[in-house]
Design a protein around this motif. Sequence first.
Motif, PDB file in Angstrom:
ATOM      1  N   ARG A  54       0.830  -1.217   0.000  1.00  0.00           N
ATOM      2  CA  ARG A  54       0.000   0.000   0.000  1.00  0.00           C
ATOM      3  C   ARG A  54       0.856   1.255   0.000  1.00  0.00           C
ATOM      4  NH1 ARG A  54      -5.375  -1.814   3.422  1.00  0.00           N
ATOM      5  NH2 ARG A  54      -5.211  -4.017   2.885  1.00  0.00           N
ATOM      6  N   ASP A  55       1.935   1.167  -0.740  1.00  0.00           N
ATOM      7  CA  ASP A  55       2.861   2.291  -0.878  1.00  0.00           C
ATOM      8  C   ASP A  55       2.487   3.095  -2.108  1.00  0.00           C
ATOM      9  OD1 ASP A  55       5.337   3.824  -0.563  1.00  0.00           O
ATOM     10  OD2 ASP A  55       5.987   2.727  -2.341  1.00  0.00           O
ATOM     11  N   LEU A  56       2.499   4.416  -1.983  1.00  0.00           N
ATOM     12  CA  LEU A  56       2.054   5.277  -3.077  1.00  0.00           C
ATOM     13  C   LEU A  56       2.896   5.095  -4.333  1.00  0.00           C
ATOM     14  CD1 LEU A  56       1.131   8.644  -1.323  1.00  0.00           C
ATOM     15  CD2 LEU A  56      -0.373   7.144  -2.607  1.00  0.00           C
ATOM     16  N   PHE A 186       2.510  13.376  -3.052  1.00  0.00           N
ATOM     17  CA  PHE A 186       2.428  12.237  -2.135  1.00  0.00           C
ATOM     18  C   PHE A 186       2.225  12.664  -0.678  1.00  0.00           C
ATOM     19  CE2 PHE A 186       4.808   8.901  -4.928  1.00  0.00           C
ATOM     20  CZ  PHE A 186       3.750   8.931  -5.806  1.00  0.00           C
ATOM     21  N   VAL A 190      -1.108  11.199   1.577  1.00  0.00           N
ATOM     22  CA  VAL A 190      -1.032  10.394   2.805  1.00  0.00           C
ATOM     23  C   VAL A 190      -1.698  11.092   3.996  1.00  0.00           C
ATOM     24  CG1 VAL A 190       1.022   9.119   2.103  1.00  0.00           C
ATOM     25  CG2 VAL A 190       1.277  11.283   3.323  1.00  0.00           C
ATOM     26  N   SER A 191      -1.933  12.391   3.888  1.00  0.00           N
ATOM     27  CA  SER A 191      -2.589  13.127   4.972  1.00  0.00           C
ATOM     28  C   SER A 191      -4.113  13.036   4.895  1.00  0.00           C
ATOM     29  CB  SER A 191      -2.171  14.606   4.942  1.00  0.00           C
ATOM     30  OG  SER A 191      -2.666  15.252   3.777  1.00  0.00           O
ATOM     31  N   SER A 195      -6.719   7.807   3.124  1.00  0.00           N
ATOM     32  CA  SER A 195      -5.413   7.134   3.101  1.00  0.00           C
ATOM     33  C   SER A 195      -5.123   6.478   4.433  1.00  0.00           C
ATOM     34  CB  SER A 195      -4.310   8.141   2.755  1.00  0.00           C
ATOM     35  OG  SER A 195      -4.494   8.673   1.462  1.00  0.00           O
ATOM     36  N   GLU A 196      -5.538   7.144   5.527  1.00  0.00           N
ATOM     37  CA  GLU A 196      -5.350   6.558   6.847  1.00  0.00           C
ATOM     38  C   GLU A 196      -6.217   5.316   7.019  1.00  0.00           C
ATOM     39  OE1 GLU A 196      -5.846   7.774  11.578  1.00  0.00           O
ATOM     40  OE2 GLU A 196      -5.931   9.313   9.999  1.00  0.00           O
ATOM     41  N   ILE A 200      -2.651   3.581   3.470  1.00  0.00           N
ATOM     42  CA  ILE A 200      -1.781   3.974   2.357  1.00  0.00           C
ATOM     43  C   ILE A 200      -0.644   4.824   2.902  1.00  0.00           C
ATOM     44  CG2 ILE A 200      -1.644   5.305   0.225  1.00  0.00           C
ATOM     45  CD1 ILE A 200      -4.530   4.509  -0.335  1.00  0.00           C
ATOM     46  N   ARG A 201       0.567   4.519   2.483  1.00  0.00           N
ATOM     47  CA  ARG A 201       1.740   5.186   3.031  1.00  0.00           C
ATOM     48  C   ARG A 201       2.672   5.656   1.934  1.00  0.00           C
ATOM     49  NH1 ARG A 201       5.271   0.032   5.277  1.00  0.00           N
ATOM     50  NH2 ARG A 201       4.899  -1.341   3.503  1.00  0.00           N
ATOM     51  N   ASP A 202       3.622   6.490   2.332  1.00  0.00           N
ATOM     52  CA  ASP A 202       4.633   6.991   1.396  1.00  0.00           C
ATOM     53  C   ASP A 202       6.006   6.669   1.962  1.00  0.00           C
ATOM     54  OD1 ASP A 202       6.148   8.342  -0.479  1.00  0.00           O
ATOM     55  OD2 ASP A 202       5.796  10.314   0.409  1.00  0.00           O
TER      56      ASP A 202
END
Length: 232
Positions: A54-56, A186, A190-191, A195-196, A200-202
């Motif tokens: 779940r990486d951007l 990105f 993520v903010s 996404s939370e 989802i993360r960067d």
Amino acid sequence: MTEDYVYNSSEWKALSMSFVEYPKGDIFGKLMALLALAPLYIVAALSALALRCRDLHTIFYFVGITLNELLNMFLKYAIQEPRPVARDNYYVQYGMPSSHSQFMLFFTVYTILFLYKRLHTNSLIERAFRAIGVVVCIVLTALVCYGRVYLLYHTVSQVIVGGLIGAFAGLFYFFFIHSILTPYVFPKIVSWRISELLLIRDTSLIPNILFFEYTATRQESRARLRKNMKMQ
């Protein structure tokens, strides 16, 4: 295989669960047909990786490959150049540009740039793995592109044009991700609340995500072990 080869469907055999054909009894042709499935394997691997991590960057890498395929479909129907051999069981009869060569060059150019621009670690083992990765990508791409001509799915010009388009698309998309999306877009994505919720993360600023995850997991495991021992 020469260009004056006469296509006879009774002399060709399709791989199980695919549209890829190769001449009956031709071991090298069967190998080329198997390698023609490489884009499917790559897409499946990227899909699994995107769902797992779940990486951007991984998600947008998959988006880029999808956009590259859509571009190829648009060009095929715009140019409408036929394949060297008509096949009734193939889903698109147009051959310019070659979708396989465009896909593989996009993948290879982007991957090489990612390995040397993004994974900027200097240990001997990691440099060796980067070099091996580059060689594997180049060899696999060359074999897939050659196989499209060998199996009479494309002409040489269709493969070359597809490869050039894929290479330029991969180059452009990497620097678009690296120079615009990574520093400016990105952090905003993520903010978001969604996404939370979707986790989802960067990880763009982490040079070696595997080592980072390993050390973070080890530290957390040790902390939980000490906590459990105190509670006993």
